[in-house]
Design an enzyme around this catalytic site. Sequence first.
Site, mmCIF file in Angstrom:
data_model
loop_
_atom_site.group_PDB
_atom_site.id
_atom_site.type_symbol
_atom_site.label_atom_id
_atom_site.label_comp_id
_atom_site.label_asym_id
_atom_site.label_seq_id
_atom_site.Cartn_x
_atom_site.Cartn_y
_atom_site.Cartn_z
ATOM 1 N N GLU A 103 64.664 10.383 39.075
ATOM 2 C CA GLU A 103 64.259 11.005 40.334
ATOM 3 C C GLU A 103 63.002 10.355 40.927
ATOM 4 O O GLU A 103 62.957 10.074 42.140
ATOM 5 C CB GLU A 103 64.029 12.510 40.133
ATOM 6 C CG GLU A 103 65.252 13.281 39.647
ATOM 7 C CD GLU A 103 66.258 13.549 40.762
ATOM 8 O OE1 GLU A 103 66.171 12.889 41.816
ATOM 9 O OE2 GLU A 103 67.129 14.397 40.567
ATOM 10 N N TRP A 116 63.928 7.112 42.711
ATOM 11 C CA TRP A 116 64.524 7.327 44.041
ATOM 12 C C TRP A 116 63.427 7.544 45.082
ATOM 13 O O TRP A 116 63.484 7.012 46.196
ATOM 14 C CB TRP A 116 65.479 8.511 44.001
ATOM 15 C CG TRP A 116 66.087 8.875 45.320
ATOM 16 C CD1 TRP A 116 65.867 10.007 46.038
ATOM 17 C CD2 TRP A 116 67.005 8.098 46.104
ATOM 18 N NE1 TRP A 116 66.584 9.992 47.210
ATOM 19 C CE2 TRP A 116 67.297 8.828 47.272
ATOM 20 C CE3 TRP A 116 67.608 6.852 45.920
ATOM 21 C CZ2 TRP A 116 68.159 8.359 48.257
ATOM 22 C CZ3 TRP A 116 68.471 6.391 46.918
ATOM 23 C CH2 TRP A 116 68.740 7.148 48.056
ATOM 24 N N TRP A 168 78.432 10.219 66.357
ATOM 25 C CA TRP A 168 77.554 11.338 66.672
ATOM 26 C C TRP A 168 77.015 11.146 68.073
ATOM 27 O O TRP A 168 77.146 10.084 68.675
ATOM 28 C CB TRP A 168 76.422 11.461 65.655
ATOM 29 C CG TRP A 168 75.618 10.219 65.424
ATOM 30 C CD1 TRP A 168 74.749 9.605 66.274
ATOM 31 C CD2 TRP A 168 75.633 9.417 64.237
ATOM 32 N NE1 TRP A 168 74.216 8.490 65.700
ATOM 33 C CE2 TRP A 168 74.719 8.346 64.442
ATOM 34 C CE3 TRP A 168 76.300 9.490 63.013
ATOM 35 C CZ2 TRP A 168 74.479 7.376 63.483
ATOM 36 C CZ3 TRP A 168 76.058 8.535 62.058
ATOM 37 C CH2 TRP A 168 75.158 7.488 62.296
ATOM 38 N N ASN A 204 67.810 20.516 46.540
ATOM 39 C CA ASN A 204 68.314 19.182 46.826
ATOM 40 C C ASN A 204 69.795 19.217 47.193
ATOM 41 O O ASN A 204 70.240 18.536 48.116
ATOM 42 C CB ASN A 204 68.105 18.277 45.605
ATOM 43 C CG ASN A 204 68.670 16.888 45.812
ATOM 44 O OD1 ASN A 204 68.251 16.156 46.697
ATOM 45 N ND2 ASN A 204 69.657 16.520 45.002
ATOM 46 N N TRP A 231 71.796 12.075 63.484
ATOM 47 C CA TRP A 231 71.087 12.423 62.249
ATOM 48 C C TRP A 231 69.590 12.572 62.457
ATOM 49 O O TRP A 231 68.918 13.332 61.742
ATOM 50 C CB TRP A 231 71.355 11.370 61.172
ATOM 51 C CG TRP A 231 70.833 9.984 61.481
ATOM 52 C CD1 TRP A 231 71.455 9.005 62.185
ATOM 53 C CD2 TRP A 231 69.561 9.454 61.081
ATOM 54 N NE1 TRP A 231 70.668 7.880 62.261
ATOM 55 C CE2 TRP A 231 69.496 8.123 61.585
ATOM 56 C CE3 TRP A 231 68.492 9.942 60.353
ATOM 57 C CZ2 TRP A 231 68.386 7.304 61.376
ATOM 58 C CZ3 TRP A 231 67.382 9.121 60.153
ATOM 59 C CH2 TRP A 231 67.344 7.824 60.655
ATOM 60 N N TRP A 289 67.753 11.241 55.143
ATOM 61 C CA TRP A 289 68.634 11.542 56.270
ATOM 62 C C TRP A 289 69.436 10.309 56.689
ATOM 63 O O TRP A 289 70.632 10.413 56.995
ATOM 64 C CB TRP A 289 67.821 12.085 57.447
ATOM 65 C CG TRP A 289 67.714 13.574 57.427
ATOM 66 C CD1 TRP A 289 66.710 14.326 56.904
ATOM 67 C CD2 TRP A 289 68.683 14.503 57.919
ATOM 68 N NE1 TRP A 289 66.978 15.665 57.048
ATOM 69 C CE2 TRP A 289 68.182 15.806 57.676
ATOM 70 C CE3 TRP A 289 69.917 14.372 58.548
ATOM 71 C CZ2 TRP A 289 68.888 16.950 58.039
ATOM 72 C CZ3 TRP A 289 70.616 15.521 58.922
ATOM 73 C CH2 TRP A 289 70.103 16.783 58.657
#
Length: 821
Positions: A321, A324, A355, A394, A412, A435
């Site tokens: 983690e 990341w 989008w 998460n 987004w 995102w």
Amino acid sequence: MGGAYRPVIVWFRNDLRLTDNAVLHLPEIQRATHLVGIYCLDDRFENARTKRFKEQAVAELEERFHKRFGAPLECYRGKPEKIIPDVVRKLRKLGTGSQDGFVVASEEVASYEKRVETKLQEQLAPLGFSLKLAWTYSLFHPDDLPFDVRSGDLPEPFTSFRKRIEDSQDAVVRQVLDVPTLKLGAIPLDDPNAGLDCVPGAWTPSQDGGGVGKSPDQSADATSHVLPFEDGPLKSGHPDHWLTFRGGESAANARLEYFVEHGLSKYKTKRNESVGWDYSTKLSPWLAAGNISPRQVYHRIRAYEEEHGESVHTYWCSVFEPLWRDFMRFQGIKYGNKLFFELGPAGEMPSGAKWSYGDRETAKRFKSWQEGRTGIPWVDGHMRELVHTGFMSNRGRQNVASFLVHNLHVDWREGAQFFQDQLIDHDVTSNWCNWASAAGVGTRGARLNRFNMDKQARDYDKLAVHARLWVPEVADVRPEAVHDLALRSRGSSMESFRSKKGQQRQEQQNKEQEQEQQEVKESGKGAEQQISAPYPPPIVRSMGGSRFENTRRLDRAELDATAAKVRHAVENAGCQVRCAMPPELRDKSSFGDVDLIVATFQDKEGGNEMILKAHEQAIDAAASALCSVARKGDAVTQMSLLSEEGFQVDLEFVPSASFALAVAVHAHGDFCWLLGRALQPLGLKLTTHGLFVRRAVATLLEDFLLSRDPHAVANFLGVCPSFFDGETSKTSDTLIEIEDRRACRAFINGGDVIQRHPYLAGPLVGQCLRELCISHGNGNWKAYLQWLQATPREDILNAIDAQVNALQRRANCDVARLSSS
């Protein structure tokens, strides 16, 4: 001031700590003669929650900084590139000899923050000061990596980045830096020549961070009017879901120790949950504010491994983690402003993606997502949690992002900006890169996750614990049926909710829904029973003998004997629960089932797992006492058991604090159902969990608890106390007994009608209801209820307005008559 004078300003940014802070180990500090700390609360980079959190952190840091170094930490509101040069000019008045000095700070990577650094350096140069930066953010220092991040050499996607580091012999995590011991002179702020407190924007943080001083142009509640919190620790807004987030090093270290002891050993298996305190580290707010470093977390977990051994859980928390998080920070170095472009770092639209933004229909879809009113409980629950608390799991973040981009087809960046405005743990690179990754524009070659909301909900919220916690519309729905509501509501939701894969199934659902609605119309139940977006009407769960086929009815003696047998078995099973049977009507001779209310003695001890375990033990004890041959339901809300004699026994589980009220409400189910529907237009809600008032919070309407005490509820509503004593049950003919002259012991401030007429609180509620019943139901409560169901909301509000005004005029006439006599 004689002798050499080499002042250093420590500019704290997102590194609000003393331990493992590389800024405090820069050589410029070692050569300094005088020291002062500065923190600038910059509204351009903070939302209301992060401001509050950092105010608390700075309050603690100020005390520790002064105690450790004998130097002040000055706090300001405003732009650092303007405030710090003003401070430098003040400091230059104090020195003799050399006038050179330094501002030392942590290095940022995002474009706006880099622009601040550049502007500040330009302002400092003419003053003889320089800006020196240190890296404080990541688990791995950029200089220790097997590739040159600063020159743009970043392996992508993330898996390649992680493997390059894990396979390298040279990539090591540095040791935690202790707080340095510095022998420096403190800048005398009481010197009349200094005047640092005259710098525009100066403020002093309080000890709890709740009431900081303000700059002259700032109102007292500028940072708190949108927060659903009182002063002190930040807590999530739901009364049964307390999470404490308080800024500061001590709180960060306390949370780390708690998680290592209580959550680390099962992290990998629980990381996808959404409710509770232990399913994840919850360190993100403190990491974002720099109250604790990734290296501190890493080495604490390494110490745990030395005692307990390595595991997949410790690896994920200490390496996977944090890597990341590092990867996204290094992306900020490589791509700069591209993080905020529509096509993101990847520079191209993913296959099949589309989008839009700016048009009215897109704005409508985006608003439904913001407010948690899409009709998908799994999505809506997480969005309401975010708006109400500033935090989301998460798993929830991944799902709501996927839904906005790939189902609602909204740009987004709209979602990223909304998260930036809401998250208590907002970190610019983590937020925007995550995102971009969700939209498929994060990196080329990365896997694109388009989540199936129905599957995700059933995999990760099988019993609808999270959905029922945050979406009151489904609170009374059976857990196994909650996620079915998403399918039922899509027929009246927006077309773009549907993924291509699910269109065929949705068409079949729509046909079945239309057929059901036609059957309802033909049966005479009325068009008001039809499903309305975003949620269908609540499913009323009646505790009757209808869950099994061919059940026997019980006479009074059988009812009492069966209830006593089950109560004795449940309360003596060692599961720490209490059990009660709501009283039945005295003139009733036969009964369809046995209704029992069950609650644990302490809801919060042990958390949800212990409560579920106690419920399961109670079910097993009851089943054993009944020699049960079948069971239907769950251990969260309700379980129905079929005895070998053919009796149905229903166990309904409620929170401990709601036990007495639940018994009382079930004792008068018909009356409370009618009363609840009559109270709804007044902004009030009566359930087995309490009496609530609906108030506006941000962009949502939320239910706020008034009371769970039966007597207080009766007193507030002006209702006969025997209705809620849990000991008597009246016949239907005597249920409606409203008392007009009862003192009000509660205060409400919210809801459409209450805002217009605050004097509706208390006994006037009962009087108003009775008058409305006479006016619109000819004195018949069932007729009045049908009027409520068939009348548009605005017409109901107007009718209530007229009735309240009439009551007020009558009251004024009575007062005038009494005065004249």
